[in-house]
Design an enzyme around this catalytic site. Structure first.
Site, PDB file in Angstrom:
ATOM      1  N   GLY A  88       8.211 -10.188   0.289  1.00  0.00           N
ATOM      2  CA  GLY A  88       8.786  -9.250   1.201  1.00  0.00           C
ATOM      3  C   GLY A  88       8.606  -7.753   1.171  1.00  0.00           C
ATOM      4  O   GLY A  88       7.950  -7.532  -0.106  1.00  0.00           O
ATOM      5  N   GLY A  90       9.120  -4.783  -0.313  1.00  0.00           N
ATOM      6  CA  GLY A  90       9.956  -4.318  -1.182  1.00  0.00           C
ATOM      7  C   GLY A  90      10.152  -2.781  -1.310  1.00  0.00           C
ATOM      8  O   GLY A  90      11.227  -2.245  -1.689  1.00  0.00           O
ATOM      9  N   ARG A  91       9.178  -2.283  -0.464  1.00  0.00           N
ATOM     10  CA  ARG A  91       9.290  -0.768  -0.614  1.00  0.00           C
ATOM     11  C   ARG A  91       8.499  -0.113   0.639  1.00  0.00           C
ATOM     12  O   ARG A  91       8.240   0.785   0.940  1.00  0.00           O
ATOM     13  CB  ARG A  91       8.553  -0.114  -1.715  1.00  0.00           C
ATOM     14  CG  ARG A  91       7.137  -0.705  -1.960  1.00  0.00           C
ATOM     15  CD  ARG A  91       6.624   0.082  -3.115  1.00  0.00           C
ATOM     16  NE  ARG A  91       5.322  -0.279  -3.706  1.00  0.00           N
ATOM     17  CZ  ARG A  91       4.626   0.422  -4.534  1.00  0.00           C
ATOM     18  NH1 ARG A  91       5.001   1.516  -4.810  1.00  0.00           N
ATOM     19  NH2 ARG A  91       3.788  -0.281  -4.884  1.00  0.00           N
ATOM     20  N   ASP A 119      12.486  -0.396  -7.287  1.00  0.00           N
ATOM     21  CA  ASP A 119      13.317   0.752  -6.814  1.00  0.00           C
ATOM     22  C   ASP A 119      13.154   1.049  -5.336  1.00  0.00           C
ATOM     23  O   ASP A 119      13.397   2.230  -4.588  1.00  0.00           O
ATOM     24  CB  ASP A 119      13.211   2.261  -7.516  1.00  0.00           C
ATOM     25  CG  ASP A 119      11.838   2.265  -7.575  1.00  0.00           C
ATOM     26  OD1 ASP A 119      10.809   1.844  -7.296  1.00  0.00           O
ATOM     27  OD2 ASP A 119      11.448   3.309  -8.666  1.00  0.00           O
ATOM     28  N   GLY A 120      11.935   0.354  -4.805  1.00  0.00           N
ATOM     29  CA  GLY A 120      11.620   0.658  -3.316  1.00  0.00           C
ATOM     30  C   GLY A 120      10.887   2.146  -3.297  1.00  0.00           C
ATOM     31  O   GLY A 120      10.596   2.574  -2.182  1.00  0.00           O
ATOM     32  N   ARG A 177       0.998 -11.071   7.208  1.00  0.00           N
ATOM     33  CA  ARG A 177       0.294 -11.398   5.935  1.00  0.00           C
ATOM     34  C   ARG A 177       0.056 -12.990   5.909  1.00  0.00           C
ATOM     35  O   ARG A 177       0.882 -13.609   6.635  1.00  0.00           O
ATOM     36  CB  ARG A 177       0.975 -10.955   4.658  1.00  0.00           C
ATOM     37  CG  ARG A 177       1.157  -9.598   4.650  1.00  0.00           C
ATOM     38  CD  ARG A 177       2.402  -9.063   4.364  1.00  0.00           C
ATOM     39  NE  ARG A 177       2.555  -7.566   4.483  1.00  0.00           N
ATOM     40  CZ  ARG A 177       2.219  -6.575   3.521  1.00  0.00           C
ATOM     41  NH1 ARG A 177       1.458  -6.908   2.796  1.00  0.00           N
ATOM     42  NH2 ARG A 177       2.421  -5.373   4.063  1.00  0.00           N
ATOM     43  N   ASP A 246      -0.134 -12.490  -0.327  1.00  0.00           N
ATOM     44  CA  ASP A 246       0.868 -11.409   0.629  1.00  0.00           C
ATOM     45  C   ASP A 246       0.155 -10.065   0.911  1.00  0.00           C
ATOM     46  O   ASP A 246       0.604  -9.396   1.422  1.00  0.00           O
ATOM     47  CB  ASP A 246       1.972 -11.082  -0.430  1.00  0.00           C
ATOM     48  CG  ASP A 246       1.719 -10.648  -1.620  1.00  0.00           C
ATOM     49  OD1 ASP A 246       1.331 -11.793  -2.513  1.00  0.00           O
ATOM     50  OD2 ASP A 246       1.899  -9.491  -2.201  1.00  0.00           O
ATOM     51  N   ASN A 247      -1.007  -9.943   0.131  1.00  0.00           N
ATOM     52  CA  ASN A 247      -1.693  -8.430   0.514  1.00  0.00           C
ATOM     53  C   ASN A 247      -2.877  -8.867   1.403  1.00  0.00           C
ATOM     54  O   ASN A 247      -3.778  -8.043   1.607  1.00  0.00           O
ATOM     55  CB  ASN A 247      -2.287  -7.813  -0.766  1.00  0.00           C
ATOM     56  CG  ASN A 247      -1.167  -7.448  -1.527  1.00  0.00           C
ATOM     57  OD1 ASN A 247      -0.079  -7.302  -1.178  1.00  0.00           O
ATOM     58  ND2 ASN A 247      -1.370  -7.324  -2.878  1.00  0.00           N
ATOM     59  N   ASP A 256      -2.806  -2.706   2.082  1.00  0.00           N
ATOM     60  CA  ASP A 256      -1.916  -2.789   0.511  1.00  0.00           C
ATOM     61  C   ASP A 256      -2.824  -1.949  -0.339  1.00  0.00           C
ATOM     62  O   ASP A 256      -3.307  -3.160  -1.269  1.00  0.00           O
ATOM     63  CB  ASP A 256      -1.179  -4.053   0.333  1.00  0.00           C
ATOM     64  CG  ASP A 256      -0.095  -4.201   0.911  1.00  0.00           C
ATOM     65  OD1 ASP A 256       0.355  -3.523   1.937  1.00  0.00           O
ATOM     66  OD2 ASP A 256       0.656  -5.129   0.525  1.00  0.00           O
TER      67      ASP A 256
HETATM   68  P1  AMP Z   1       1.916  -5.359  -4.236  1.00  0.00           P
HETATM   69  O1  AMP Z   1       1.298  -6.092  -5.239  1.00  0.00           O
HETATM   70  O2  AMP Z   1       1.995  -3.851  -4.561  1.00  0.00           O
HETATM   71  O3  AMP Z   1       1.798  -5.647  -2.768  1.00  0.00           O
HETATM   72  O4  AMP Z   1       3.515  -5.718  -4.436  1.00  0.00           O
HETATM   73  C1  AMP Z   1       3.847  -6.914  -4.513  1.00  0.00           C
HETATM   74  C2  AMP Z   1       5.317  -7.014  -4.064  1.00  0.00           C
HETATM   75  O5  AMP Z   1       6.187  -6.377  -4.976  1.00  0.00           O
HETATM   76  C3  AMP Z   1       5.735  -6.688  -2.834  1.00  0.00           C
HETATM   77  O6  AMP Z   1       6.642  -7.580  -2.275  1.00  0.00           O
HETATM   78  C4  AMP Z   1       6.104  -5.389  -2.986  1.00  0.00           C
HETATM   79  O7  AMP Z   1       6.870  -5.016  -1.572  1.00  0.00           O
HETATM   80  C5  AMP Z   1       6.907  -5.403  -3.974  1.00  0.00           C
HETATM   81  N1  AMP Z   1       6.999  -3.872  -4.785  1.00  0.00           N
HETATM   82  C6  AMP Z   1       5.895  -3.171  -5.455  1.00  0.00           C
HETATM   83  N2  AMP Z   1       6.411  -2.294  -5.971  1.00  0.00           N
HETATM   84  C7  AMP Z   1       7.875  -2.247  -5.614  1.00  0.00           C
HETATM   85  C8  AMP Z   1       8.816  -1.290  -5.854  1.00  0.00           C
HETATM   86  N3  AMP Z   1       8.775  -0.154  -6.642  1.00  0.00           N
HETATM   87  N4  AMP Z   1      10.009  -1.806  -5.505  1.00  0.00           N
HETATM   88  C9  AMP Z   1      10.444  -2.592  -4.663  1.00  0.00           C
HETATM   89  N5  AMP Z   1       9.480  -3.703  -4.472  1.00  0.00           N
HETATM   90  C10 AMP Z   1       8.463  -3.331  -5.050  1.00  0.00           C
HETATM   91 MG    MG Z   2       1.615  -5.968  -1.247  1.00  0.00          MG
END
Ligand code: AMP
Ligand code: MG
Length: 478
Positions: A88, A90-91, A119-120, A177, A246-247, A256
Site C-alpha cells: 500500500g 506507505g508515503r 515514517d511516510g 498497480r 507493486d511498482n 515510482d
Molecule cells: P518502493 O520500493 O519505494 O516503491 O516502496 C515499497 C513499499 O514501501 C511501498 O509500499 C512504499 O509506500 C513503502 N515505503 C517506502 N518508503 C517508505 C517510508 N519512508 N515510509 C513508509 N512507507 C514507505
Molecule cells: Mg513503490
C-alpha cells in the site's frame, strides 16, 4: 485558472473500504517551493508561479482543493520475487482526480495506514530525483507519471544520517498497480477483482468499455503497452532499479522513481540499485522481468479471464517487445528500411560498446551527425579497429538504402537526445540543493523538458560522463 479554482473528485473512494484508507497529511516544518513544472501545470490547466503560496499549502496539507478527500491506496506485490500480501501507499497520499483525468498525489506527506515501520517521508535528494525524472521521461516521449511541483522543508528525517524532508506533487492518469490486483487475488476476494477491473477500464482503457471481453482486451493491451514501454527504456538506456509488481503500472506507465539511472557507458549487466546484489533488476534483465511481472498479474486476473487466452496473449510479449525495440534502435541508427540482419548489426555494435565502455547516449548523439568521417566516433574507443569495421558495415547499409545525410541527421537528432539526466547530473543538482542553492533543479528541468535541443549554456552536460562518476549505484533508502 488559478490552482484554488481547480476541482477534483475522488472516484477511487467509490470502491469498497478495503481498497483505500482516508488519511491526514502531516505537514512539514517550514515548507518552501523549490520548483514547479510549467508543462505539468498546463496539463492541469492551472497557472502556477514561483511564489505560489497556495501550491505550497496544498502540498503541505494546509489548504484543500475543492472536492479533495485525501486517501492512500492498498496493494500487495512481489518484491524481488517474494510475495508481500500487504503493502500500500506507505508515503503517498492521493488528493483526488482532476476533470482532465490526472490523479494528484503527494509523496512524502507523513504516515498512512500502510506505512508499516516507515515514517511516510521522502528526503530531498530522492524527491529531486523523482520530480526531475518524471518530467525527463515525458521529454523523451516515454509513458510516465508526471510531477507538478517539489517543496523542501526544515523538517528533519532520519535515514543513514539526518536529512531534510520534501514532498513531490505527482500526477498520473492511473496509480493502480499490478499489485493492487494481486492483493485481492491473494485474499480470494474475486468480486473486488471485478470491481477493480471495471475501475481500471474506466480510467485507463475507456475505449474497451462495454465490449463483451473487455477484461481480456485490457490484459492484451497492457501486454502491448508494457512491451512498448520496455523497448523505450532499453532504447534510451534507462534502468528502473525496483521492478517489483507493486511498482508496475496497470496503465503501462513508468512509475515510482527510486534508485533508477540512465547508464553512462553501455553495460548490459548494469545494476543501478545498490541493494540488488543478484542483479534481478539489472538493465539487461528488464524486458524479461516485465514479462514475469505480467505473468503474476495474469494469475491474479485468472478468476476473471480465461487463463489460456491470457497465456496466448502473454506469449506474444517477446515478439512485440523485439519489434518495438529493433524499430526504436533502427530509428536511433537513422535506418529507413528493414533488413533481416538488423538484429545482428545492433548486437555487433552493442558488443563493441560493452567491450570498449562507450558512453551510450553521447555515442548515438555523435552518430546523428555522422557522414563517413570516422574520427569523431573512433575517439570513443581505445581499440579502434572493431568500431571502424562496424562503421564500414553501417556505411554500406546507408548507401544501400540511398540514405540522404541531411534527412537522416534530422531524424536522428530528434531521436537521440543530447541530454539525458544521468546520475551525476542529478547529483549535481542535489549537492547544490543541500547547500541551499536550488537553481540547478530548474537548470536540469530545462534539459528534462527539451532533451533534443542544444542548450549551449549547458554544453558541459552533453558529452561523455566524467570517469569518476560513471555507472554509480544508488541505495533504496530514500
Ligand atoms: P518502493 O520500493 O519505494 O516503491 O516502496 C515499497 C513499499 O514501501 C511501498 O509500499 C512504499 O509506500 C513503502 N515505503 C517506502 N518508503 C517508505 C517510508 N519512508 N515510509 C513508509 N512507507 C514507505
Ligand atoms: Mg513503490
Amino acid at each position: 485558472m488559478k490552482l484554488n479554482e481547480l476541482n477534483v473528485s475522488v472516484p477511487y473512494l467509490s470502491l469498497e473500504a478495503e481498497f483505500h484508507d482516508k488519511t491526514d497529511i502531516t505537514p512539514l516544518k517550514r515548507p518552501f517551493l523549490i520548483s514547479h513544472s510549467p508543462d505539468a501545470a498546463e496539463l492541469l490547466g492551472v497557472d502556477v508561479d514561483d511564489q505560489d503560496e497556495f501550491l505550497v499549502k496544498i502540498m503541505n496539507g494546509e489548504a484543500h482543493l475543492e472536492g479533495s478527500e485525501p486517501f492512500s491506496m492498498c496493494y500487495a506485490g512481489h518484491q524481488f520475487g517474494y510475495f508481500v500480501p500487504r503493502l500500500g501507499d506507505g508515503r503517498a497520499i492521493n488528493l483526488g482526480k482532476s476533470d482532465s483525468g490526472w490523479n494528484l498525489q503527494l509523496k512524502g506527506s507523513g504516515p498512512t495506514l500502510y506505512s508499516r515501520q516507515g515514517d511516510g517521508r521522502a528526503v530531498l535528494r530522492s524527491s529531486i530525483r523523482e520530480y526531475l525524472m518524471s518530467e525527463a521521461m515525458c521529454g523523451l516521449h516515454i509513458a510516465t507519471s508526471r510531477a507538478l511541483a517539489l517543496i523542501g522543508s526544515e523538517h528533519d528525517v532520519a535515514r543513514e544520517r539526518w536529512e531534510k524532508g520534501a514532498v513531490v506533487l505527482r500526477m498520473s492518469t492511473s496509480w493502480v498497480r499490478f499489485g493492487t490486483f494481486e492483493y485481492f487475488y491473494a485474499k480470494e476476494q474475486f468480486d473486488k477483482l471485478e470491481a477493480l477491473a471495471d475501475y481500471v477500464i474506466d480510467e485507463s482503457y475507456a475505449h474497451l468499455k462495454g465490449k463483451p471481453d473487455a477484461y481480456f482486451l485490457m490484459f492484451e493491451e497492457l501486454v502491448d503497452r508494457t512491451a512498448l514501454l520496455l523497448a523505450k527504456w532499453q532504447g534510451v538506456g534507462f534502468n528502473h532499479g525496483v521492478m517489483n509488481t507493486d511498482n508496475m503500472s496497470i496503465a503501462g506507465l513508468t512509475i515510482d522513481y527510486g534508485p533508477f539511472a540512465f547508464f553512462d557507458d553501455y553495460d548490459f549487466d548494469y545494476i543501478c540499485n545498490h541493494t540488488d546484489t543478484n542483479g534481478r533488476y539489472a538493465y539487461g534483465q528488464q524486458p524479461n522481468v516485465a514479462q514475469w511481472n505480467l505473468s503474476m498479474l495474469m494469475r491474479a486476473l485468472s478468476p476473471l479471464i480465461n487463463i489460456e487466452r491470457m497465456q496466448e496473449a502473454l506469449e506474444k510479449y517477446s515478439e512485440l517487445y523485439m519489434n518495438y525495440y529493433i524499430g526504436f534502435i533502427r530509428k536511433k541508427l537513422g535506418l529507413l528500411t528493414e533488413d533481416e540482419d538488423d538484429l545482428s548489426t545492433l548486437r555487433w555494435l552493442f558488443g563493441i560498446m560493452q567491450q570498449e565502455g562507450i558512453d551510450y547516449n553521447s555515442f548515438f548523439r555523435k552518430l546523428s551527425r555522422y557522414e563517413c568521417h570516422k574520427t569523431a566516433l573512433l575517439e570513443f574507443c581505445e581499440l579502434q579497429e572493431p568500431l571502424s569495421e562496424w562503421l564500414d558495415h553501417y556505411d554500406k547499409r546507408l548507401a544501400n538504402e540511398g540514405s540522404v545525410s541531411k534527412d537522416r541527421h534530422k531524424q536522428m537528432l530528434a531521436t537521440n537526445p543530447k541530454y539525458v539526466l544521468k546520475n551525476y547530473m542529478l547529483q549535481y543538482a542535489i549537492d547544490k540543493a543541500n547547500r541551499g542553492d536550488y537553481s540547478a533543479v530548474d537548470e536540469m528541468l530545462t534539459l528534462a523538458r527539451a532533451p533534443f535541443d542544444e542548450h549551449p549554456e549547458m554544453e558541459s552536460f552533453a558529452g561523455v560522463s566524467p570517469k569518476s562518476v560513471k555507472n554509480l549505484k544508488l541505495s533504496c533508502s530514500s
